[in-house]
Design a protein around this motif. Structure first.
Motif, PDB file in Angstrom:
ATOM      1  N   GLY A   1     -11.703 -81.594 -27.414  1.00  0.00           N
ATOM      2  CA  GLY A   1     -13.197 -81.650 -27.603  1.00  0.00           C
ATOM      3  C   GLY A   1     -13.888 -80.330 -27.101  1.00  0.00           C
ATOM      4  N   SER A   2     -13.291 -79.497 -26.151  1.00  0.00           N
ATOM      5  CA  SER A   2     -14.018 -78.442 -25.523  1.00  0.00           C
ATOM      6  C   SER A   2     -13.620 -77.300 -26.709  1.00  0.00           C
ATOM      7  CB  SER A   2     -13.456 -78.302 -24.153  1.00  0.00           C
ATOM      8  OG  SER A   2     -12.124 -77.892 -24.171  1.00  0.00           O
ATOM      9  N   GLY A   3     -14.706 -76.322 -26.447  1.00  0.00           N
ATOM     10  CA  GLY A   3     -14.613 -74.960 -27.250  1.00  0.00           C
ATOM     11  C   GLY A   3     -13.069 -74.498 -27.026  1.00  0.00           C
ATOM     12  N   ILE A   4     -12.769 -73.543 -28.155  1.00  0.00           N
ATOM     13  CA  ILE A   4     -11.394 -73.072 -28.220  1.00  0.00           C
ATOM     14  C   ILE A   4     -11.624 -71.624 -28.319  1.00  0.00           C
ATOM     15  CG2 ILE A   4     -10.893 -73.368 -30.374  1.00  0.00           C
ATOM     16  CD1 ILE A   4      -8.126 -73.966 -29.793  1.00  0.00           C
ATOM     17  N   ARG A   5     -10.732 -70.843 -27.557  1.00  0.00           N
ATOM     18  CA  ARG A   5     -10.832 -69.287 -27.541  1.00  0.00           C
ATOM     19  C   ARG A   5      -9.468 -68.691 -27.396  1.00  0.00           C
ATOM     20  NH1 ARG A   5     -15.194 -71.297 -28.638  1.00  0.00           N
ATOM     21  NH2 ARG A   5     -17.111 -70.297 -28.123  1.00  0.00           N
ATOM     22  N   ASP A   6      -9.549 -67.315 -27.793  1.00  0.00           N
ATOM     23  CA  ASP A   6      -8.175 -66.866 -27.433  1.00  0.00           C
ATOM     24  C   ASP A   6      -8.151 -65.861 -26.383  1.00  0.00           C
ATOM     25  OD1 ASP A   6      -5.529 -65.714 -28.039  1.00  0.00           O
ATOM     26  OD2 ASP A   6      -5.933 -65.435 -30.144  1.00  0.00           O
ATOM     27  N   TYR A   7      -7.619 -66.355 -25.231  1.00  0.00           N
ATOM     28  CA  TYR A   7      -7.423 -65.438 -23.956  1.00  0.00           C
ATOM     29  C   TYR A   7      -6.263 -64.710 -23.865  1.00  0.00           C
ATOM     30  CZ  TYR A   7     -11.124 -68.656 -22.901  1.00  0.00           C
ATOM     31  OH  TYR A   7     -12.221 -69.561 -22.728  1.00  0.00           O
ATOM     32  N   VAL A   8      -6.207 -63.357 -23.873  1.00  0.00           N
ATOM     33  CA  VAL A   8      -5.043 -62.474 -23.689  1.00  0.00           C
ATOM     34  C   VAL A   8      -5.274 -61.598 -22.423  1.00  0.00           C
ATOM     35  CG1 VAL A   8      -5.912 -60.902 -25.478  1.00  0.00           C
ATOM     36  CG2 VAL A   8      -3.505 -61.317 -25.139  1.00  0.00           C
ATOM     37  N   HIS A   9      -4.246 -61.288 -21.821  1.00  0.00           N
ATOM     38  CA  HIS A   9      -4.152 -60.718 -20.758  1.00  0.00           C
ATOM     39  C   HIS A   9      -4.595 -59.203 -20.976  1.00  0.00           C
ATOM     40  CE1 HIS A   9      -2.857 -59.014 -16.949  1.00  0.00           C
ATOM     41  NE2 HIS A   9      -2.624 -60.062 -16.517  1.00  0.00           N
ATOM     42  N   VAL A  10      -5.253 -58.524 -20.057  1.00  0.00           N
ATOM     43  CA  VAL A  10      -5.507 -57.010 -20.290  1.00  0.00           C
ATOM     44  C   VAL A  10      -4.382 -56.220 -20.464  1.00  0.00           C
ATOM     45  CG1 VAL A  10      -6.028 -56.453 -18.201  1.00  0.00           C
ATOM     46  CG2 VAL A  10      -7.040 -55.087 -19.554  1.00  0.00           C
ATOM     47  N   TRP A  11      -3.287 -56.427 -19.770  1.00  0.00           N
ATOM     48  CA  TRP A  11      -2.011 -55.597 -19.893  1.00  0.00           C
ATOM     49  C   TRP A  11      -1.265 -55.839 -21.211  1.00  0.00           C
ATOM     50  CZ3 TRP A  11      -2.061 -51.750 -17.232  1.00  0.00           C
ATOM     51  CH2 TRP A  11      -2.637 -51.645 -15.861  1.00  0.00           C
ATOM     52  N   ASP A  12      -1.089 -56.985 -21.644  1.00  0.00           N
ATOM     53  CA  ASP A  12      -0.994 -57.286 -23.095  1.00  0.00           C
ATOM     54  C   ASP A  12      -1.680 -56.485 -24.099  1.00  0.00           C
ATOM     55  OD1 ASP A  12       1.608 -58.853 -22.833  1.00  0.00           O
ATOM     56  OD2 ASP A  12       0.148 -60.712 -22.867  1.00  0.00           O
ATOM     57  N   LEU A  13      -2.960 -56.670 -24.158  1.00  0.00           N
ATOM     58  CA  LEU A  13      -3.699 -55.607 -24.989  1.00  0.00           C
ATOM     59  C   LEU A  13      -3.537 -54.041 -24.755  1.00  0.00           C
ATOM     60  CD1 LEU A  13      -7.182 -57.384 -24.581  1.00  0.00           C
ATOM     61  CD2 LEU A  13      -5.529 -57.572 -26.539  1.00  0.00           C
ATOM     62  N   ALA A  14      -3.123 -53.722 -23.522  1.00  0.00           N
ATOM     63  CA  ALA A  14      -2.802 -52.191 -23.294  1.00  0.00           C
ATOM     64  C   ALA A  14      -1.525 -52.111 -23.886  1.00  0.00           C
ATOM     65  CB  ALA A  14      -2.688 -52.046 -21.772  1.00  0.00           C
ATOM     66  N   ALA A  15      -0.510 -52.977 -23.978  1.00  0.00           N
ATOM     67  CA  ALA A  15       0.764 -52.769 -24.647  1.00  0.00           C
ATOM     68  C   ALA A  15       0.644 -52.691 -26.071  1.00  0.00           C
ATOM     69  CB  ALA A  15       1.710 -53.862 -24.216  1.00  0.00           C
ATOM     70  N   ALA A  16      -0.237 -53.547 -26.589  1.00  0.00           N
ATOM     71  CA  ALA A  16      -0.465 -53.294 -28.045  1.00  0.00           C
ATOM     72  C   ALA A  16      -1.178 -51.879 -28.390  1.00  0.00           C
ATOM     73  CB  ALA A  16      -1.304 -54.685 -28.526  1.00  0.00           C
ATOM     74  N   HIS A  17      -1.949 -51.542 -27.653  1.00  0.00           N
ATOM     75  CA  HIS A  17      -2.534 -50.319 -27.951  1.00  0.00           C
ATOM     76  C   HIS A  17      -1.515 -49.105 -28.055  1.00  0.00           C
ATOM     77  CE1 HIS A  17      -6.191 -52.425 -27.533  1.00  0.00           C
ATOM     78  NE2 HIS A  17      -7.014 -51.438 -28.301  1.00  0.00           N
ATOM     79  N   ILE A  18      -0.773 -49.048 -26.981  1.00  0.00           N
ATOM     80  CA  ILE A  18       0.453 -48.228 -26.894  1.00  0.00           C
ATOM     81  C   ILE A  18       1.310 -48.343 -28.085  1.00  0.00           C
ATOM     82  CG2 ILE A  18       2.622 -47.795 -25.646  1.00  0.00           C
ATOM     83  CD1 ILE A  18       0.929 -48.550 -23.028  1.00  0.00           C
ATOM     84  N   ALA A  19       1.806 -49.668 -28.415  1.00  0.00           N
ATOM     85  CA  ALA A  19       2.469 -49.980 -29.853  1.00  0.00           C
ATOM     86  C   ALA A  19       1.770 -49.194 -31.036  1.00  0.00           C
ATOM     87  CB  ALA A  19       2.816 -51.508 -29.832  1.00  0.00           C
TER      88      ALA A  19
END
Length: 139
Positions: free
Chosen positions: A24-42
């Protein structure tokens, strides 16, 4: 806001509790900033092969692909801290929607990337960052 409420010893308002989500509560996609950094490197490492395949620019969503409800976020927070966070149900804010999260299949396919760090890891990192943030980010 969640961390601030916890630090101030006040309940965290869960705004909107009647959405068509798991709890019943809102849903969002929380992703760790280090995972985002790894994605940008990839993305940099795979840049040539991705462009060769697509011959144009291509959008790649980054996220967990499953989303986390606000109640699940609060539960994860309480798994990390020694003093549990109190919550209160509140009316939805004007303009709020039930939420959204990514479809990250393309990131896995093209970049070989999927997030590795947990929601609890992200909360732990945020709590560790707050006391040193102002010292490290001087004007």
């Amino acid at each position: 806001m969640l961390i601030q409420a916890h630090q101030e010893g006040r309940p965290f308002p869960i705004t909107g509790t009647n959405y068509p989500t798991r709890d019943g509560s809102g849903i969002r996609d929380y992703v760790h900033v280090w995972d985002l950094a790894a994605a940008h490197i990839a993305a940099i490492e795979h840049f040539d092969s991705v462009l060769t395949r697509s011959k144009r620019s291509i959008a790649v969503n980054l996220g967990t692909g499953s989303g986390t409800t606000v109640r699940e976020l609060c539960e994860a927070f309480n798994n990390v801290v020694s003093t549990p966070l109190a919550t209160i149900d509140a009316d939805p804010r004007p303009g709020d929607v039930a939420g959204g999260y990514t479809k990250s299949d393309r990131a896995a396919e093209l970049l070989g990337w999927t997030p590795k760090l947990s929601l609890e890891d992200g909360i732990r990192s945020a709590l560790e960052w707050i006391p040193v943030r102002d010292k490290l980010l001087k004007d």
